[in-house]
Design an enzyme around this catalytic site. Structure first.
Site, PDB file in Angstrom:
ATOM      1  N   PRO A  33      73.284 -71.172 -18.660  1.00 32.64           N
ATOM      2  CG  PRO A  33      74.732 -70.550 -16.952  1.00 32.64           C
ATOM      3  CD  PRO A  33      74.484 -70.354 -18.416  1.00 32.64           C
ATOM      4  CE  LYS A  34      63.980 -72.163 -17.106  1.00 34.89           C
ATOM      5  NZ  LYS A  34      63.643 -71.286 -15.961  1.00 34.89           N
ATOM      6  CD1 TRP A  35      70.751 -66.864 -16.285  1.00 30.15           C
ATOM      7  CD2 TRP A  35      71.493 -66.698 -14.193  1.00 30.15           C
ATOM      8  NE1 TRP A  35      72.115 -66.831 -16.337  1.00 30.15           N
ATOM      9  CE2 TRP A  35      72.604 -66.732 -15.072  1.00 30.15           C
ATOM     10  CE3 TRP A  35      71.730 -66.585 -12.818  1.00 30.15           C
ATOM     11  CZ2 TRP A  35      73.918 -66.662 -14.617  1.00 30.15           C
ATOM     12  CZ3 TRP A  35      73.031 -66.518 -12.363  1.00 30.15           C
ATOM     13  CH2 TRP A  35      74.109 -66.559 -13.250  1.00 30.15           C
TER      14      TRP A  35
END
Length: 366
Positions: free
Chosen positions: A31-33
């Site tokens: 996931p891209k935070w």
């Protein structure tokens, strides 16, 4: 402050923007935070939290410094993201508030909106660098290092399954995440290089053009267009900017928009903001911020009569999270039709479910 481990500061590895998840095998997806990128150096006696632009973040996150000091073993360097979790998922606005010059305010916010750290790469362990190791082996070592991590220290989920990554891309946005990262599994850590890929959500919106800023220190070219959308009460709200123009196009824009500058402020919906200070309006287009670095953010009004279509990736509250990409003018559309209700509504998703997402446990090659 303790001395950083090895030859710090270290430029973080960066990413290229991709339109879709890469095909084929050989990638690890995460996931891209949506937070502040940070490298954490755990030295013999303390912790240094380094920002993406190589500055120390320690003073802004005292509660996080304490957690990292307690949970990270000596001699490691961990790459990750500082985040703040709110009732609706990740809260970037609350995170921004933490960068403040007043120590008393930082102390209060560290209790009211405590930060967390999501780890996703390992640059050193046991006092020895790991940057030359392939991504899959660094991940396997990171899993061992943080196997007993407790909130607010987290290990980001990872998967080698493209279909699962595509599912994450759709569902996790509802928790405030920004997309998906794709990392070549056999690649070393490459400081300062765009050696991985970020896949973000892409949507379009028709917006009113209600003003502009000058390009750099000149007054012969447009720097960015100020965009607006009408809310349910019929009030035009400033929602962001678009600035994706060549220098030639910036000069052409200035001539094209010149007629709309005439008497623009007389009945402008943002006229009360023209002389306002930064604290007087939540969505004031001319407000200076902690991130502007003293940059002049004054603006020139345009009569709000033209509409443009822009591409955007993420809505943070009622504003575009990042600058948008200009696509085309929409002279066929009346400004009054540019409303918030055209925007896609994201289905809510529990942030804790992201932290606990089942992915792939990575095994280092023998």
């Amino acid at each position: 402050m303790p001395e950083p481990l090895f030859s710090a500061p270290i430029d973080p590895m960066l990413a290229k923007v991709a339109d879709a998840l890469p095909q084929g095998e050989g990638f690890l997806f995460e996931p891209k935070w949506d937070g502040f990128r940070a490298l954490v150096f755990r030295g013999p006696d303390g912790v240094v939290i380094q920002s993406r632009d190589l500055k120390s973040l320690n003073r802004y996150f005292p509660e996080l410094e304490k957690v990292l000091l307690e949970q990270l073993p000596r001699g490691c360097i961990v790459d990750g993201e500082i985040v703040v979790a709110g009732p609706q998922g990740l809260d970037f606005d609350a995170l921004q508030q933490r960068i403040h010059p007043a120590a008393s305010r930082i102390a209060r916010l560290s209790k009211d909106t405590p930060a967390g750290f999501v780890a996703f790469d390992l640059l050193a362990a046991g006092g020895k660098p790991t940057t030359a190791l392939p991504q899959r082996e660094r991940r396997a070592r990171l899993e061992r290092l943080l196997g007993q991590a407790r909130a607010p220290l987290y290990l980001t989920p990872v998967t080698a399954d493209r279909a699962q990554a595509q599912d994450w891309l759709q569902r996790f946005e509802g928790a405030g995440l920004d997309g998906v990262m794709a990392k070549p599994a056999d690649a070393p850590y490459q400081p300062g290089k765009r050696a991985m890929f970020k896949i973000k959500h892409a949507r379009t919106a028709d917006c009113v053009v209600a003003g502009f800023r000058w390009y750099k220190d000149t007054q012969d070219a447009v720097g960015s267009l100020l965009l607006g959308l009408y809310n349910e009460a019929g009030v035009l709200q400033h929602v962001g900017v678009t600035s994706s123009f060549t220098l030639a196009a910036r000069r052409e824009l200035l001539a094209e928009l010149a007629p709309l500058r005439e008497n623009a402020m007389a009945d402008h919906p943002w006229r009360d903001w023209a002389q306002a200070s930064a604290g007087d309006a939540d969505r004031m287009p001319g407000a200076k911020s902690r991130w502007s670095g003293g940059k002049d953010l004054s603006w020139e009004a345009l009569r709000p009569e033209r509409v443009c279509e822009v591409k955007y990736d993420h809505l943070q509250g009622d504003r575009f999270r990042h600058a948008t990409t200009f696509l085309r003018w929409r002279d066929d559309k009346p400004p009054q039709d540019c409303r918030y209700d055209q925007l896609e509504v994201t289905t809510a998703f529990e942030l804790q479910a992201v932290f606990g997402a089942k992915g792939t446990r990575v095994q280092a090659k023998a």
